[in-house]
Motif scaffolding. Structure first.
Motif, PDB file in Angstrom:
ATOM      1  N   SER A  29      69.959  31.604  36.318  1.00 46.21           N
ATOM      2  CA  SER A  29      70.098  30.207  35.910  1.00 46.21           C
ATOM      3  C   SER A  29      69.740  30.049  34.434  1.00 46.21           C
ATOM      4  CB  SER A  29      69.204  29.292  36.765  1.00 46.21           C
ATOM      5  OG  SER A  29      67.847  29.618  36.617  1.00 46.21           O
ATOM      6  N   GLU A  31      67.918  27.269  31.861  1.00 50.70           N
ATOM      7  CA  GLU A  31      67.044  26.102  31.771  1.00 50.70           C
ATOM      8  C   GLU A  31      67.155  25.533  30.352  1.00 50.70           C
ATOM      9  OE1 GLU A  31      62.503  25.108  32.931  1.00 50.70           O
ATOM     10  OE2 GLU A  31      62.820  26.879  31.688  1.00 50.70           O
ATOM     11  N   THR A  33      66.444  22.984  27.196  1.00 49.29           N
ATOM     12  CA  THR A  33      65.486  22.035  26.638  1.00 49.29           C
ATOM     13  C   THR A  33      66.195  21.353  25.467  1.00 49.29           C
ATOM     14  OG1 THR A  33      64.509  23.535  25.009  1.00 49.29           O
ATOM     15  CG2 THR A  33      63.580  23.591  27.243  1.00 49.29           C
ATOM     16  N   ARG A  38      67.044  28.642  28.043  1.00 44.85           N
ATOM     17  CA  ARG A  38      66.242  29.750  28.566  1.00 44.85           C
ATOM     18  C   ARG A  38      67.010  30.418  29.699  1.00 44.85           C
ATOM     19  NH1 ARG A  38      61.386  25.782  28.648  1.00 44.85           N
ATOM     20  NH2 ARG A  38      60.576  26.092  26.539  1.00 44.85           N
ATOM     21  N   ARG A  45      61.548  34.288  32.873  1.00 43.93           N
ATOM     22  CA  ARG A  45      62.338  34.130  31.648  1.00 43.93           C
ATOM     23  C   ARG A  45      62.654  35.511  31.080  1.00 43.93           C
ATOM     24  NH1 ARG A  45      60.211  31.046  26.317  1.00 43.93           N
ATOM     25  NH2 ARG A  45      61.397  32.326  24.900  1.00 43.93           N
ATOM     26  N   THR A  95      69.716  24.299  35.392  1.00 42.04           N
ATOM     27  CA  THR A  95      68.634  23.622  36.109  1.00 42.04           C
ATOM     28  C   THR A  95      68.642  22.112  35.917  1.00 42.04           C
ATOM     29  OG1 THR A  95      67.084  23.952  34.279  1.00 42.04           O
ATOM     30  CG2 THR A  95      67.134  25.651  36.009  1.00 42.04           C
ATOM     31  N   ASP A  96      69.179  21.621  34.804  1.00 41.08           N
ATOM     32  CA  ASP A  96      69.175  20.185  34.512  1.00 41.08           C
ATOM     33  C   ASP A  96      70.406  19.843  33.664  1.00 41.08           C
ATOM     34  OD1 ASP A  96      68.757  17.605  33.449  1.00 41.08           O
ATOM     35  OD2 ASP A  96      66.590  17.899  33.307  1.00 41.08           O
TER      36      ASP A  96
END
Length: 108
Positions: A29, A31, A33, A38, A45, A95-96
Protein backbone atom coordinates in the motif's frame (compact mmCIF):
# COMPACT_ATOMS: atom_id res chain seq x y z
CA UNK A 1 13.46 6.25 -18.93
CA UNK A 2 11.57 2.99 -18.88
CA UNK A 3 8.90 2.54 -16.23
CA UNK A 4 6.91 -0.42 -14.96
CA UNK A 5 4.08 -0.08 -12.46
CA UNK A 6 2.01 -3.24 -12.11
CA UNK A 7 0.56 -5.88 -9.81
CA UNK A 8 3.10 -8.66 -9.29
CA UNK A 9 3.02 -11.67 -6.97
CA UNK A 10 0.36 -10.22 -4.67
CA UNK A 11 1.96 -6.77 -4.40
CA UNK A 12 2.57 -3.69 -6.54
CA UNK A 13 5.89 -3.34 -8.33
CA UNK A 14 7.14 0.12 -9.33
CA UNK A 15 10.35 0.32 -11.35
CA UNK A 16 12.13 3.19 -13.08
CA UNK A 17 15.21 2.48 -15.17
CA UNK A 18 17.42 4.90 -17.05
CA UNK A 19 21.04 5.14 -18.17
CA UNK A 20 22.08 6.67 -14.85
CA UNK A 21 19.67 5.20 -12.30
CA UNK A 22 17.41 2.34 -11.30
CA UNK A 23 14.69 2.55 -8.68
CA UNK A 24 12.49 -0.41 -7.78
CA UNK A 25 10.12 -0.98 -4.89
CA UNK A 26 7.53 -3.63 -4.10
CA UNK A 27 4.72 -2.55 -1.80
CA UNK A 28 1.30 -3.53 -0.46
CA UNK A 29 0.00 0.00 0.00
CA UNK A 30 0.87 3.67 -0.35
CA UNK A 31 0.31 6.05 2.57
CA UNK A 32 0.10 9.66 1.32
CA UNK A 33 0.82 12.70 3.46
CA UNK A 34 0.95 16.37 2.45
CA UNK A 35 4.29 16.02 0.63
CA UNK A 36 5.30 12.34 0.93
CA UNK A 37 4.16 8.98 -0.44
CA UNK A 38 5.19 6.20 1.92
CA UNK A 39 5.53 2.66 0.57
CA UNK A 40 4.35 -0.01 3.03
CA UNK A 41 4.95 -3.76 2.86
CA UNK A 42 3.67 -6.10 5.56
CA UNK A 43 2.92 -3.00 7.65
CA UNK A 44 6.52 -1.73 7.53
CA UNK A 45 7.72 1.36 5.68
CA UNK A 46 10.10 0.24 2.93
CA UNK A 47 10.52 3.54 1.14
CA UNK A 48 9.02 6.87 0.17
CA UNK A 49 8.83 9.54 -2.49
CA UNK A 50 9.17 13.12 -1.32
CA UNK A 51 9.80 16.65 -2.55
CA UNK A 52 13.40 17.62 -1.83
CA UNK A 53 13.23 20.54 0.60
CA UNK A 54 10.78 22.55 -1.47
CA UNK A 55 12.85 22.33 -4.64
CA UNK A 56 11.52 21.04 -7.94
CA UNK A 57 13.30 17.71 -7.38
CA UNK A 58 11.25 14.67 -6.46
CA UNK A 59 13.31 12.04 -4.66
CA UNK A 60 12.64 8.34 -4.04
CA UNK A 61 14.12 6.69 -0.98
CA UNK A 62 14.40 2.99 -0.12
CA UNK A 63 15.09 1.81 3.40
CA UNK A 64 17.61 -1.03 3.67
CA UNK A 65 17.17 -4.14 5.82
CA UNK A 66 20.31 -3.37 7.80
CA UNK A 67 20.39 -2.11 11.34
CA UNK A 68 20.47 1.66 11.60
CA UNK A 69 19.23 4.32 9.24
CA UNK A 70 20.79 3.31 5.90
CA UNK A 71 18.88 4.28 2.80
CA UNK A 72 19.26 4.60 -0.95
CA UNK A 73 17.94 7.73 -2.68
CA UNK A 74 17.51 8.74 -6.33
CA UNK A 75 15.78 11.56 -8.17
CA UNK A 76 12.63 10.42 -10.01
CA UNK A 77 10.51 12.32 -12.53
CA UNK A 78 7.09 13.55 -11.40
CA UNK A 79 5.52 11.64 -14.30
CA UNK A 80 6.71 8.39 -12.68
CA UNK A 81 5.35 9.47 -9.30
CA UNK A 82 1.98 10.25 -10.91
CA UNK A 83 1.98 6.84 -12.62
CA UNK A 84 2.67 5.09 -9.29
CA UNK A 85 -0.06 7.04 -7.50
CA UNK A 86 -2.62 6.42 -10.27
CA UNK A 87 -1.88 2.68 -10.35
CA UNK A 88 -2.09 2.41 -6.55
CA UNK A 89 -5.43 4.26 -6.56
CA UNK A 90 -6.79 2.03 -9.34
CA UNK A 91 -5.70 -1.09 -7.43
CA UNK A 92 -7.22 0.11 -4.13
CA UNK A 93 -3.79 0.26 -2.48
CA UNK A 94 -3.90 3.84 -1.16
CA UNK A 95 -4.60 4.22 2.55
CA UNK A 96 -6.36 7.61 2.21
CA UNK A 97 -7.71 8.79 -1.15
CA UNK A 98 -8.40 12.33 0.12
CA UNK A 99 -4.79 12.66 1.28
CA UNK A 100 -3.66 11.32 -2.11
CA UNK A 101 -5.50 14.13 -3.89
CA UNK A 102 -3.89 16.65 -1.50
CA UNK A 103 -0.48 15.17 -2.30
CA UNK A 104 -1.23 15.44 -6.01
CA UNK A 105 -2.14 19.15 -5.62
CA UNK A 106 0.95 20.00 -3.57
CA UNK A 107 3.65 17.93 -5.25
CA UNK A 108 2.55 16.94 -8.73
Amino acid sequence: MDTTVTEHDGSMLARLEGDDRVFEVTFDSVEPTDVTLRFLRDGDRVGSIFNDDGTKRTMARLTTNREGTDFIGVEVPKEFVSEVLDAALDAGRVTDETAAEGYRLRVL
